[in-house]
Motif scaffolding. Sequence first.
Motif, mmCIF file in Angstrom:
data_model
loop_
_atom_site.group_PDB
_atom_site.id
_atom_site.type_symbol
_atom_site.label_atom_id
_atom_site.label_comp_id
_atom_site.label_asym_id
_atom_site.label_seq_id
_atom_site.Cartn_x
_atom_site.Cartn_y
_atom_site.Cartn_z
ATOM 1 N N PRO A 287 4.168 0.136 12.675
ATOM 2 C CA PRO A 287 2.733 0.386 12.503
ATOM 3 C C PRO A 287 2.408 1.046 11.159
ATOM 4 C CG PRO A 287 3.448 1.075 14.669
ATOM 5 C CD PRO A 287 4.682 0.781 13.899
ATOM 6 N N LEU A 288 3.273 1.974 10.760
ATOM 7 C CA LEU A 288 3.065 2.683 9.502
ATOM 8 C C LEU A 288 3.141 1.709 8.328
ATOM 9 C CD1 LEU A 288 2.704 5.759 8.824
ATOM 10 C CD2 LEU A 288 5.135 5.771 8.248
ATOM 11 N N ARG A 289 4.146 0.844 8.343
ATOM 12 C CA ARG A 289 4.351 -0.123 7.263
ATOM 13 C C ARG A 289 3.226 -1.162 7.216
ATOM 14 N NH1 ARG A 289 7.234 -4.674 8.262
ATOM 15 N NH2 ARG A 289 8.398 -3.619 9.909
ATOM 16 N N VAL A 290 2.896 -1.702 8.366
ATOM 17 C CA VAL A 290 1.873 -2.753 8.416
ATOM 18 C C VAL A 290 0.526 -2.227 7.952
ATOM 19 C CG1 VAL A 290 0.563 -4.252 9.976
ATOM 20 C CG2 VAL A 290 3.059 -4.077 10.200
ATOM 21 N N GLU A 291 0.181 -1.018 8.405
ATOM 22 C CA GLU A 291 -1.114 -0.459 8.037
ATOM 23 C C GLU A 291 -1.176 -0.125 6.551
ATOM 24 O OE1 GLU A 291 -5.075 0.785 8.663
ATOM 25 O OE2 GLU A 291 -3.691 -0.508 9.755
#
Length: 503
Positions: free
Chosen positions: A152-156
């Motif tokens: 989630p951190l990377r995608v966002e």
Amino acid sequence: MVNVVVVDDEERIRLGLAKLIAQVGKEFQVTGIFAGAQELLSHIDSIHVDLVITDIKMPVMNGLELIKQLQHRLPKLRMAIISGFDDFTFARQALRYGVEEYLLKPVDKDELEQMLHKVRDKLEYDQQAGEVNQDDQLKLLLFNDTEALPKPLRVEACRQLEQTPLFQQPYFVFVMRGHTPLTIEQMRKVVSGWLANWTIVEREDRVILIVGIPSTEHADRVRELGQTLLHRLPVSYEGRLGASDVFQGTTWLREAYRQADCALQQAWYDTGKMAFTDYARILRKTKSLNHLLMQIISEFQAEMALSNYSGAQKAIHRWFEECMLLMPSWNELSEACETVLSLIAKVSPIKRTEEDELEERVMACEPEKFASKDAFMTFFLGAVDQLFVQLMQFRQENRVVDTIKQYIRHHFADELELHRLAEEVFLTPSYLSKLFKTESGETITDFLISVRIEHAKDWLKEKNGLKTYEVGEKVGYADPAYFNKVFKKVVGCTPKEFKDRVR
């Protein structure tokens, strides 16, 4: 816990949807069920809500109008649309408003579950990252293994960065490192008015410049910009510059940084105050340092076995020069240099305090700490030469001790005074005494006594008719009582007791 609110004018649908949500898992809690948009808006300040799932077609106020008002009041609120109409116009408008999903009735449980988990992941990201600005997002993607980051951190981070003008076109990365690093402010002055689309990130002793270029420009443009950047830097600047290939999309930021850093390390081997290399031109090595390392270990050991210190020292100098021709990465070079220094240290008789200093020198074998290969070469070969100075000094001192021992063995029966021994090796009595104790572990007096007593034992074993006091005189003890005392202290019995025992 994800708090969900359901809005639909059909009771059967809203209750059924609430039931499906409860079945997905305990981490999803329905905190409100409303028959219309106005009803929700009147209660929105009194309920806990993370996600609103609303129908599009509702009386009085439709779902899209509800979303607009909720976005104004609660910008961080997540939203999803459901509709019984497969209407692309509604879907496109809903997605433009930033909704999470557009689901058709009847709602598929698997699609609902997938959407709920996506929302949960994004909420977790928000909680972990907080208000992450662009600089933090860039550092996150540049300096971390993207596969190791929470998805989630990377995608966002990728999603938000790709909404900026810089990443809506191809880009490449410059990495700059100088003997005296430039500040962000200095770099901005260098770049401003020259490049149209760029951003700067700072990391320890490096400055990272990300540059956007039109897709119509050729990759050779990177090389041209690199050379131009060198000329725009202050005349007093001394450093190296590396550039990556051209990439599209923020998922490649980590690879772009890696390439630029590799190019920077290659530029480190160039001569001059400033140098630039791009990744497309770096040397593709066909062999590592392992072969050279095994070779120098074998050659060093062979030379040391012959006590040819000078030959071993020259061999290491040749080895280092061959290493430089291969232009290895800093990590490879550092590990190889540490191995060689440790190899010398193993045969070097260094005191404890000097061992600590050596360990610091070995650990300090980090090429990146030096502005250029020449500076590092001076450091490393200086450390090697210092170790060999100690080795040769030890060999010289060892010869002094051997000379004194040999002299004592031949003159043990004489009256040996310290100043007389010192004259044999051209040293002061105090220095000779200290050196002998340091190198042999015993004093000159103790060594003399051990030699005399060994000879006395040999005389006492033989059937030559000599009295014990006569044996004492032969080994340098004119006083029989003193001879008896020294002999008993060393052997554990008197000369007479020893004589009777061995015969």
